[in-house]
Each structure stands twice: as C-alpha cells, then as structure tokens.
Design an enzyme around this catalytic site. Sequence first.
Site, PDB file in Angstrom:
ATOM      1  N   ASN A   7      35.278  31.120  25.143  1.00  0.00           N
ATOM      2  CA  ASN A   7      34.309  31.110  26.239  1.00  0.00           C
ATOM      3  C   ASN A   7      32.927  30.981  25.597  1.00  0.00           C
ATOM      4  O   ASN A   7      32.361  31.960  25.122  1.00  0.00           O
ATOM      5  CB  ASN A   7      34.443  32.412  27.045  1.00  0.00           C
ATOM      6  CG  ASN A   7      33.501  32.449  28.236  1.00  0.00           C
ATOM      7  OD1 ASN A   7      32.703  31.537  28.441  1.00  0.00           O
ATOM      8  ND2 ASN A   7      33.588  33.521  29.012  1.00  0.00           N
ATOM      9  N   ARG A  91      37.064  27.948  28.452  1.00  0.00           N
ATOM     10  CA  ARG A  91      36.526  28.184  29.788  1.00  0.00           C
ATOM     11  C   ARG A  91      35.349  27.224  29.978  1.00  0.00           C
ATOM     12  O   ARG A  91      34.429  27.188  29.153  1.00  0.00           O
ATOM     13  CB  ARG A  91      36.040  29.624  29.897  1.00  0.00           C
ATOM     14  CG  ARG A  91      35.491  29.927  31.248  1.00  0.00           C
ATOM     15  CD  ARG A  91      34.969  31.333  31.320  1.00  0.00           C
ATOM     16  NE  ARG A  91      34.513  31.606  32.674  1.00  0.00           N
ATOM     17  CZ  ARG A  91      33.905  32.705  33.028  1.00  0.00           C
ATOM     18  NH1 ARG A  91      33.656  33.643  32.148  1.00  0.00           N
ATOM     19  NH2 ARG A  91      33.526  32.884  34.269  1.00  0.00           N
ATOM     20  N   HIS A 180      33.890  31.925  39.236  1.00  0.00           N
ATOM     21  CA  HIS A 180      34.890  32.980  38.989  1.00  0.00           C
ATOM     22  C   HIS A 180      36.272  32.503  39.448  1.00  0.00           C
ATOM     23  O   HIS A 180      37.155  33.311  39.754  1.00  0.00           O
ATOM     24  CB  HIS A 180      34.568  34.284  39.764  1.00  0.00           C
ATOM     25  CG  HIS A 180      33.317  34.973  39.309  1.00  0.00           C
ATOM     26  ND1 HIS A 180      32.421  35.521  40.192  1.00  0.00           N
ATOM     27  CD2 HIS A 180      32.835  35.224  38.079  1.00  0.00           C
ATOM     28  CE1 HIS A 180      31.421  36.067  39.529  1.00  0.00           C
ATOM     29  NE2 HIS A 180      31.656  35.903  38.227  1.00  0.00           N
ATOM     30  N   ARG A 239      20.905  38.787  39.581  1.00  0.00           N
ATOM     31  CA  ARG A 239      20.738  37.645  40.491  1.00  0.00           C
ATOM     32  C   ARG A 239      20.527  38.140  41.922  1.00  0.00           C
ATOM     33  O   ARG A 239      21.173  39.091  42.356  1.00  0.00           O
ATOM     34  CB  ARG A 239      21.964  36.730  40.473  1.00  0.00           C
ATOM     35  CG  ARG A 239      22.175  36.023  39.160  1.00  0.00           C
ATOM     36  CD  ARG A 239      23.313  35.006  39.270  1.00  0.00           C
ATOM     37  NE  ARG A 239      23.830  34.694  37.948  1.00  0.00           N
ATOM     38  CZ  ARG A 239      25.114  34.739  37.623  1.00  0.00           C
ATOM     39  NH1 ARG A 239      26.017  35.051  38.529  1.00  0.00           N
ATOM     40  NH2 ARG A 239      25.492  34.453  36.397  1.00  0.00           N
ATOM     41  N   GLU A 383      41.119  36.737  33.192  1.00  0.00           N
ATOM     42  CA  GLU A 383      40.822  35.298  33.139  1.00  0.00           C
ATOM     43  C   GLU A 383      41.394  34.670  31.871  1.00  0.00           C
ATOM     44  O   GLU A 383      41.871  33.541  31.886  1.00  0.00           O
ATOM     45  CB  GLU A 383      39.310  35.082  33.188  1.00  0.00           C
ATOM     46  CG  GLU A 383      38.703  35.506  34.509  1.00  0.00           C
ATOM     47  CD  GLU A 383      37.195  35.642  34.460  1.00  0.00           C
ATOM     48  OE1 GLU A 383      36.516  34.631  34.623  1.00  0.00           O
ATOM     49  OE2 GLU A 383      36.702  36.763  34.265  1.00  0.00           O
TER      50      GLU A 383
END
Length: 396
Positions: A7, A91, A180, A239, A383
């Site tokens: 990732n 990813r 996601h 965020r 994941e």
Amino acid sequence: MKILVINAGSSSLKYQLMDPDSGEVFAKGLCERIGIDGRLTHRALEKDIKVVRDIPMPTHAEAITAVLEILVDEVNGVVKSVDEIDAVGHRVLHGGAKFTESCLIDEACKQAIRDCIPLGPLHNPANLMGIEACQKIMPTKPQVAVFDTAFHMTMPPKAYRYAIPDEYYENDSLRRYGFHGTSHRYIAKRVAKLMGRDDLKVINAHLGNGSSLCAIRNGKCQDTSMGLGPLAGVPMGTRAGDVDTTVAQFIANKYNKTIDEVLTILNKKSGVLALSGGLSSDFRDLEAGANAGNEKCQLAMEKFAYEVKKYVGAYAAALGGLDVLVFTAGVGENGPTIRRMVCEGLDFLGIKLDEEKNQKRGEECIISAPDSKVTVWIIPTNEELMIAQDTAELSK
Ligand code: AMP
C-alpha cells in the site's frame, strides 16, 4: 502461497507478507519518509521481532529493496529467498469507472491507472511508483492492482450521478466513485458467511481516521458516502465530510486563498480535529477530553455520531429496510461510545444494542440485543486479506 501486499502512499509504503488462504501474516511493516530520508519499521510476527532502521529511501524503489532485504534477512526475515514470494498485490486508490474488479498489471492496466491520476491526484502517482518499483526489482513476479473504488461500481446512476451539467459527467467523468471499497467488499462477504445467506440488506459503517458508509444489497454496493474524492460523507479525523460548496467559495474569497488551499483546509485541518478546537483527530483523545468536561470534544463526538446516524437512516431508506448494521475500522471496532451514540434512538428502525456486548473491542461479534430486528455486528476489517486473495486468484 505467500503474497506481498503493498500500500504505497506519496512518502510511505506499508507492506504485509501473508498467506491468502489462512490469512496468516508472516511479516508486516512500514517505510516512512520516502524522498526525505527513510525509515523502516518491520515486524516478523512468529519470531515476535520488531526492528526500526534508518535506511536512505530517495524513491519507492529503495523502499521496496529495503523491504525485500529485511524479508530475507537471516535474523529478522521470514523467507529464505525472494523466490518464496509468489506474487505482489497493490492497493490502488482510484480505478475510475473502468475497473469494476482487480486486474493483473500489464502496460494497459498501468496506463489506465495513469489515466485516473486526475481523479486521484494524491494517491495514484504514489501507487504507480510502488508498482513500478516492484516490477523493476521483481520483474518475474505477477503483480495485481486492487482498486479502492471497484466495489462501488455496482451503484445505480441515481446514486452515482451528481446533479450538475451533463458535460462534466460525459467529458470529465465527474461522479460519485466511493472509497474503502476493499474494506466494504470484505465486510459484505464476511457478513454473508456469518449470517449464512447473501440476500441481505446491509449497512457497513467503516469508521476510522477516514470514514465511509456503504449500503449493500445482496452483496453489492448500492450507495456510499464518499464521492469523486474521499472528502465527502461524514466528518472524519481531519476531513470535513459533506460541506456546502459555498463554504469553499466564501473562504477563498474572504481569505484570498486558491481552491487548492481551501481543499487542504477541508482535507487536513477540519473534521473532528477542528471541532475539538485542534486538540486531536484521535477518538481516544476526544473521549478522554469529553469525559474531563471539554465541551468541544463532546461536540466533535456528537457531530460525528449524528452524521453517521443520518447515513444509517438514509441508507435504510435507500435499501428499503435493513437486516444488518456493521461497525468496522479503528473507531467502529474499538469505540463503544461512538457505537452507542450512533444507535441511540434508532429503535424505530429495529436497531437495539446490547450495552454489555457493545463493550467488546476489536472482536468479531454480535452486539445487538436478542430482540433487535437488525443484527448489529462488530467485524474487524481485513483489506490486506482481500488484496492477497485477489492477487492469488489472478496470478494463478
Ligand atoms: P483506522 O483509520 O481504521 O486505523 O482508525 C484509526 C482511528 O481509530 C484512530 O484515529 C482512533 O481515533 C480510533 N481508535 C483506535 N482505538 C480506539 C479506541 N480504543 N477507542 C476509540 N477509538 C479508537
């Protein structure tokens, strides 16, 4: 089989070496400060070893080299040679509308990832650097790209289209993509297995530093809270989540800022960090603050839980009912207080928590009361396992 999961971020690179069938993780770690100086933190799980090393990493290639060197290291490593690694799964943030599933990386796939850079300007270039570094150092190993957006490509147009002039969709592909996706897909599969059926109406609340909700029917995404980029939806660590775009115009005009500067404020300086008066983006700190009487921390938690609750209501309506609500990711798995605040007052939807079970953390378990119409689960997301399984499948 041993799959290396990568990732890659702009200045960091996370990795795990794992068995895609059993899910066993042999080693994992993180390269940080790529392009600045370089630091590797590595864990060999069975040996119970953790090492931190400063290693120069001018580019992602040196980071990958450092990872491979430590994976085969006699003391800290977990394999005898790189040959034992069967394939590499990456990813990738943005696959646009083109990628509805993972793909074996070839030149066309790389070009498509490159074509999506305008949609994922911060992440896709870093993901490509990770891919190219691996291809350079392990040219014979199959590489697979697993997209964060792919799971959401089953959304109907009424969910993914924005009500803006058609040309921005037709010419520029501006629409909701969602993120996601690998986590939401893992949960969709896992819920079907745990419930023993897949004809389910599920809401998955992935609540971490970044958060998104996903409405899933029969294992397929119907709607999700993030949009063209990962800024939309509920407030997150830093965020803002959904904000009237007029706010951006106001800040830009009054404080003479460019749109990019405003977006940096909305991405990095907002969310619960901002609501807590700059105290923290970490929910553990917010909860401690709220317990000590800090009203801003209390508001940050209330705002977050309120917006998550609103999405639960909206998605129950979109799905025409609800069978399962799942909490996953850092806060979802480990935050009983937020889970309670989200579920409070949702009895009318058939959601009733068992307060004692809700105290569980990081464990796959049901936390709803026996008479709750909706089954509420904590399911730790994985994941990396999804990426490893797709990689094993596609590289056969
Ligand atoms: P993630 O992005 O999924 O790694 O989630 C990270 C976030 O999980 C952190 O920022 C924390 O706010 C949250 N978190 C982790 N542990 C706990 C905990 N025990 N209680 C509440 N929140 C937690």
